[in-house]
Every structure is written in C-alpha cells, then in structure tokens.
Write an enzyme that holds these catalytic residues in place. Structure first.
Site, PDB file in Angstrom:
ATOM      1  N   ARG A   1       0.810  -1.232   0.000  1.00 16.28           N
ATOM      2  CA  ARG A   1       0.000   0.000   0.000  1.00 16.28           C
ATOM      3  C   ARG A   1       0.841   1.279   0.000  1.00 16.28           C
ATOM      4  NH1 ARG A   1      -3.007  -3.016   3.936  1.00 16.28           N
ATOM      5  NH2 ARG A   1      -4.677  -4.142   2.883  1.00 16.28           N
TER       6      ARG A   1
ATOM      7  N   LYS B   1       2.467  11.108 -11.396  1.00 16.28           N
ATOM      8  CA  LYS B   1       1.576  10.216 -12.145  1.00 16.28           C
ATOM      9  C   LYS B   1       2.324   8.928 -12.435  1.00 16.28           C
ATOM     10  CE  LYS B   1      -1.807  12.967 -14.662  1.00 16.28           C
ATOM     11  NZ  LYS B   1      -2.359  13.216 -16.008  1.00 16.28           N
TER      12      LYS B   1
ATOM     13  N   GLU C   1       7.790  16.967 -25.719  1.00 13.56           N
ATOM     14  CA  GLU C   1       7.202  17.414 -24.453  1.00 13.56           C
ATOM     15  C   GLU C   1       7.755  18.783 -24.037  1.00 13.56           C
ATOM     16  OE1 GLU C   1       4.670  16.017 -22.906  1.00 13.56           O
ATOM     17  OE2 GLU C   1       4.681  13.865 -23.323  1.00 13.56           O
TER      18      GLU C   1
ATOM     19  N   LYS D   1       6.313  22.408 -15.282  1.00  7.56           N
ATOM     20  CA  LYS D   1       5.616  21.222 -14.790  1.00  7.56           C
ATOM     21  C   LYS D   1       5.359  21.330 -13.287  1.00  7.56           C
ATOM     22  CE  LYS D   1       4.350  16.697 -14.995  1.00  7.56           C
ATOM     23  NZ  LYS D   1       4.481  15.477 -15.789  1.00  7.56           N
TER      24      LYS D   1
ATOM     25  N   GLU E   1      -5.150  16.525 -10.852  1.00  7.49           N
ATOM     26  CA  GLU E   1      -5.761  16.816 -12.147  1.00  7.49           C
ATOM     27  C   GLU E   1      -7.274  16.971 -12.066  1.00  7.49           C
ATOM     28  OE1 GLU E   1      -3.959  14.894 -15.590  1.00  7.49           O
ATOM     29  OE2 GLU E   1      -5.928  14.855 -16.549  1.00  7.49           O
TER      30      GLU E   1
ATOM     31  N   ARG F   1      -4.170  21.040 -14.400  1.00  6.77           N
ATOM     32  CA  ARG F   1      -3.174  20.039 -14.774  1.00  6.77           C
ATOM     33  C   ARG F   1      -3.538  19.352 -16.083  1.00  6.77           C
ATOM     34  NH1 ARG F   1       0.180  15.614 -11.111  1.00  6.77           N
ATOM     35  NH2 ARG F   1       1.231  14.675 -12.895  1.00  6.77           N
TER      36      ARG F   1
ATOM     37  N   ASN G   1      -2.010  17.550 -20.929  1.00 10.44           N
ATOM     38  CA  ASN G   1      -2.395  16.476 -21.842  1.00 10.44           C
ATOM     39  C   ASN G   1      -2.596  16.957 -23.279  1.00 10.44           C
ATOM     40  OD1 ASN G   1      -2.457  14.604 -19.688  1.00 10.44           O
ATOM     41  ND2 ASN G   1      -4.480  15.345 -19.114  1.00 10.44           N
TER      42      ASN G   1
ATOM     43  N   HIS H   1      -2.331  14.537 -26.129  1.00  8.92           N
ATOM     44  CA  HIS H   1      -2.172  13.194 -25.568  1.00  8.92           C
ATOM     45  C   HIS H   1      -3.342  12.265 -25.880  1.00  8.92           C
ATOM     46  CE1 HIS H   1       1.347  14.796 -23.647  1.00  8.92           C
ATOM     47  NE2 HIS H   1       1.574  13.689 -22.975  1.00  8.92           N
TER      48      HIS H   1
ATOM     49  N   HIS I   1      -2.335   8.991 -27.424  1.00  7.42           N
ATOM     50  CA  HIS I   1      -2.599   7.673 -26.837  1.00  7.42           C
ATOM     51  C   HIS I   1      -3.331   6.767 -27.823  1.00  7.42           C
ATOM     52  CE1 HIS I   1      -2.322   9.282 -22.408  1.00  7.42           C
ATOM     53  NE2 HIS I   1      -1.153   9.168 -22.995  1.00  7.42           N
TER      54      HIS I   1
ATOM     55  N   HIS J   1       6.427   7.563 -27.210  1.00  7.12           N
ATOM     56  CA  HIS J   1       5.370   8.416 -26.661  1.00  7.12           C
ATOM     57  C   HIS J   1       5.471   9.858 -27.179  1.00  7.12           C
ATOM     58  CE1 HIS J   1       2.526  10.138 -23.837  1.00  7.12           C
ATOM     59  NE2 HIS J   1       3.462  10.923 -23.347  1.00  7.12           N
TER      60      HIS J   1
END
Lengths: 360, 360
Positions: free
Chosen positions: A118, A140, A182, A224, A234, A238, A242, A245, A249, A262
């Site tokens: 955890r 993330k 990026e 960032k 987010e 935030r 993306n 993205h 994706h 990516h």
C-alpha cells in the site's frame, strides 16, 4: 547543480538538475529512510548506468530488476515481476524503490512503489530527455492495459528526482527528439516566451549543446512543477499537460505499444490539436504552421499513421481517461502559449481533422 | 437505520447500518456522481442480492462483473478482469464501482477503484459479518500475491458503506463465526466492556439474534472508525487492528488461500498472540483462557494447522508487511482491552509459542 522544488505540502520534493549527479551518494542517501533498496531499470540502461548507481548505495542492501526495453513492457506483468522480487527479498514497507531509466521505467516503478504494501517511497533517476522534463515529475504513475494506455495507475509522488543531464549523451537521436516534443508542449500550453526561445534554439538542442539542454530541462521542470503544485490530482489546470495526448494515446494503442515513441505520438497529436483549434477559429493558420514547423525541425513526425482510420481514431480516443461519461473532451489551443481546459468537441470538426491526413 | 461517520476531512463518509438498506435507492444515489456504475460481486452473492441492487440503479448505465467465490480469487487476475470490463465499456474516471459481497470482493473492488485511471469512487455493500465490521471500513484495499497476502494494494476510502444486516440471514455458519473473530478483536484490543458483553452474548449472536448482531456491528464499526480517523495510513495506533494478523496471514499463505477463512486464521493468530503475551509476562493464564474460551464458543479454531512447522511459520511471518527492515514486529496484549503498538519480539519466546501446539 540546479534544484527546483515541487511544492506539495508534506509531500514537497526536490528536482536536482545537473551533470554527474549519478556519482553523488549524498543525493541518494538524503532520500532513503530504511536499509532496503530495489533499483528497477531496463536492458539498455543497465549496462550504461546501473553500476554507477549501485556504487552510491553501498550502505544499503540493494537488489535490482532489469526489464526489457520498450513501452510494451510498461505492463502489469512487469509490475508483478517487481512485486515478486520485493517479496522474495522480504522487503518491508520501509524499502525504497529507485527508477533508473526513461518514462516507462519511471511510470512502472512508481506504480509498483504506490502499490507494494500500500505504498513505499521511491526515487526517480530519469535518463531520457522525456523523463527528465515530464514523466519523472508530478507523481503520475501507471502501467498500460492492452485496451488503453496508462489506464491502471496511481498518484504517488517521488521523494526526489535526480536528472543527470550527462546521461543524455548516450540517448539515441530518436529519443532526444521524442523528449523535445514534451519540451515544446510547455511552450505551447503556457509559456510563449519559451516557445520563441525554442524556435531560436532547436538546432542547438538537436546538436546536444549542454547549456541549451540544461536550460530547456530546467524551464520545462519549472512549468511542470508549477502546474502540479496547483493541481496535483488533475481536477483542473493540470489537464492542460495532456495537450495532444488523447490523439497520441490513440496512436500508441492503435499501432501497438512500441511502434511510436510516446513523444512522437504526442507530436502528431499536438499537430492534430492545433489543426482542430484552427478549424474552431481559435488559432490561425500561421500558428498551425509555426507549431508544425518547430516539431518537424525537431525531427518529429507530424502526420498520423495512415493505417488508423478516422473511425478507429474516434473509437480509441473514446477510451482515453480524460473523457468523462462518454463526451469526448480535449485540450486545445487559444494561441501559442495558451491551452484551454478540457473542452467537449463536436464530432464534425474533429472528423475533419482526423480525415485531413492521408485519405483527406 | 443507524449512521456512523468515518471522520477523514474531505474524505469523510458514512456507514449506514440497518435492515433492508439494499432496497433504498436514495442511499445509492447520494453517493454516485456520474452515470456509469460497475457492480463487482461473486458467484455466491450474485444470485442472492445482485438483482435487488441493480433495481436501485435504474438511473444509471450499469454493468456487473461476477468473480468466483474464495480468497484465492482476491488476485491480480481478478483485478485485471475488472479493468478489462471497465475498458470494454469505455467507462471514464467518473464511473463508480460498487463492491457487493464479503471482504474479498470489497478489497478487490476497492483496489480496482484505486487504480482505474488513477482512482475512481466506490461504494462498499458488505454482505458478510466480517466485511460489515472490518474490511469494508477504513479504506485498506488489496489483492494477494502468491508470496504474501494483501501485499499489493492502496489506501482508498469508499464514498459510503451500506451494511444491510438482513444479508446475514443467508450467511453460512462458518462465515458468521469468522466474522465474530474480528468482532472479538475489537474487545481485545481497545474495548474491555465490549469483550465482557461478548462473553455474555456470544450464544445469542450465534443464534443470529438480530438486535444483538446489529449492536455488535455498530460497536465494532465505532471502534474501527475511531482508529481509522486517528491514523488513516497506519503510521501508529491503527496497527493494533492487526492483532493476530501476522500469525493469521502466515496460516492463510502457508496453507493456500481458501483453506482457512480470514477470520478463522485471525482467531488462531489471536490465541498465539495471547500465548506469546503471557510468555512475556504481560497477561496471565486466566486472560489467555478467557480469550481462547470465547473464540472456541464462537466456533472458531484456536490451534494452528499441524502441517505448519515453527520454521515455516517464522519464514512466512517475516514476509508480512508489518515487519520493518527485517525485525519481526507483532501486536501483543497488555490485558484484555489493551493492545500494544508493534513490538519487536525475541526469537526465543516466539518459537516457544509456535512450538507449543501439535509438536510441543
């Protein structure tokens, strides 16, 4: 060495940027609480840097896991391999994980750290430009699912980020360009001055001028860190990180993980987002041209793969996690240096953008 | 209906306890934000209660996943099945998961909710006594790894807990007893009055007297909610909830998931913890006798499986996540109603306890 801070209350952590950080044992020691350390890296990075990292960790019990290279290994299978090693070594919840590699290793290791018992601490040592400017910062973490990228994950902040810019010397050209995608993104979404600087400096960056690279990394991390500090989970701004993205994706999932890097997929996605923004009348053709030109000069692809039809694109984009309750929500541009919050987009201009290329 | 509250700032949530809650649509609706709902349940619970739950969810798009029954299915494979359904249905990060079942379903569903798109809301509908008094409250979620129980997980609080005590009517006797093990635990660790009440009421509880059961559930949840509110992430007093669990997890892992119910393994573990506490001179033989007697009257096992040698026990216990940096740390007793924080235990008295049974 330059040190920035990601301000997140009791989870605040430093980003150290500089050359030779891999050899500075005190930077590791400051952020390791227990005696057990597991380094996760990949088959490309291990021969280059693993021994140097291990040499800084002599006060600890250290084990390592070496994953094959590539986005297709950012998987639950890889995470289970990390969990298996941790358990075989009897590592406790006081163990520290170290991610040594690019975005795949960072996301995977962060996810394993988030879930092992955890949650255990971890340190990011990004060795690609993309990881140094983006994925190692902000907490993330994720693995991919065959049906969608980054669909299984957690928010879990690292204890520190050590960005050793000297590691970029061994980075393949293609990965350098992918990282620049990026970098350019920060200019596009919120830093028009940086975009101008990038237009002036792109050739030097590609030539790996150390001072230009260091500055690009620092400026990217400042952007960032500010966005993450303002909206860690987010729920608001935030999301602008993306940009490109959701398109990207779809390309990564649709073409199979690993076909596109990516950053390459995001470069194409940013061109599509710019095209769509122009169709909505929010930016003009000159802006679209500048964006596309800068990405092309960075040796990035700007046209989507012809095998992905508009129908398939829409299908893949609908799975992306930025989409709430079925509506397709995208980050678009109101200008260079000014991204929108997620906007629900009508099907018709979106299809025009998707159909523009190849079969248009 | 009785309502308790788990006080966790902006993650505060209610525990509703009463009969017939499954039929009260408003209790569901108050805690579902989006339009997409996934109910996760198992093959035993589905025929009994799934339709009734679905009947309350008509305003939503609802899908369900039915997992086979048993601890061995609290696995990453089951979690991947949940992720697969969520993705096939194109569920967004605004989807709500509902756990309908016992501790296995609650822990598994909570873990899937914690990780899907880095976290979506979920609701706990515990249908076993053990889940109603323990596992549905407090936000610990996990799946098992073949090398250790609950080793992969997250802290992720539910939006609410609906404990419909009428569902206990269909609970097998063995599972009722397993739940009573965790009920007795609250008396042992921090509530001596409750322990006395349990000594007086155990026969009525086994006879499923509804008022006695409702009171036992409420008192257990009050205890759990107080401990969780004080120490959500188990950096301090929450650890006392693990009384008997390090022994118990060793039994569950060592005998194969499913051979012992969790509550049964914990009952044995609490007897071992009591025995060890007496060997250290912290409680006397009368206390050990009372503890063992109450668990036996609750029709729970109190002797560890003979096939687990002391060596194997130590080996399995060393993996348990309560153990920091190699030292074996256990929750023990200073009296009935007074648990310790984790204490590092010498090998010698521990082995005496482990060797006492069967081969002693």
């Amino acid at each position: 060495m330059k040190t920035l801070s990601v301000e997140l209350g009791d989870r605040t952590y430093p980003i150290h940027i500089g050359t030779g950080l891999l050899d500075r044992a005190e930077l590791f020691g400051n952020h390791i609480a227990g005696r057990q350390v597991l380094v996760v890296t990949n088959q490309v990075v291990a021969p280059l840097y693993l021994d140097r990292v291990l040499a800084q960790l002599s006060p600890y019990r250290v084990e390592s896991v070496v994953i094959p290279d590539g986005e297709q290994h950012k998987s639950m299978e890889s995470a289970m391999a990390v969990f298996g090693t941790l358990l075989e070594c009897r590592y406790s919840r006081n163990a520290t994980l170290i991610a040594l590699g690019g975005g795949v290793i960072g996301d995977l290791t962060g996810f394993a750290a988030a879930c092992y018992q955890r949650g255990v601490p971890f340190i990011q040592i990004p060795t690609t430009l993309l990881a140094q400017v983006d994925s190692s910062v902000g907490g993330k973490t994720a693995v991919n699912h065959p049906l969608g990228k980054n669909m299984i994950g957690a928010f879990h902040q690292p204890r520190c980020v050590l960005a050793d810019t000297a590691t970029l010397a061994t980075l393949p050209d293609r990965e350098l360009s992918a990282g620049l995608a990026e970098v350019i993104k920060y200019g596009l979404i919120r830093d028009p001055e940086f975009f101008l600087w990038l237009e002036a400096s792109i050739d030097g960056l590609l030539a790996r001028d150390p001072e230009l690279l260091a500055w690009a990394i620092e400026r990217s991390c400042v952007n960032k860190a500010q966005v993450v500090a303002a909206d860690e989970k987010e729920t608001g701004e935030r999301a602008m990180l993306n940009l490109g993205h959701t398109f990207g994706h779809a390309i990564e999932t649709g073409c199979g993980y690993g076909a596109y890097l990516h950053g390459e997929a995001v470069a194409i996605g940013m061109c599509q987002a710019a095209d769509l923004s122009a169709r909505l009348g929010w930016i003009d053709a000159v802006d679209v041209g500048r964006i596309t030109a800068l990405l092309e000069r960075a040796r990035l692809p700007v046209i989507p793969p012809p095998e992905l039809s508009a129908d398939r694109f829409v299908d893949l984009m609908a799975v992306d996690k930025k989409n709430v309750d079925g509506g397709l929500r995208l980050i678009l541009l109101r200008g260079i240096g000014q991204a929108t919050l997620p906007v629900v987009v009508e099907t018709s201009p979106l299809r025009e953008t998707l159909e523009r290329y190849g079969r248009g």
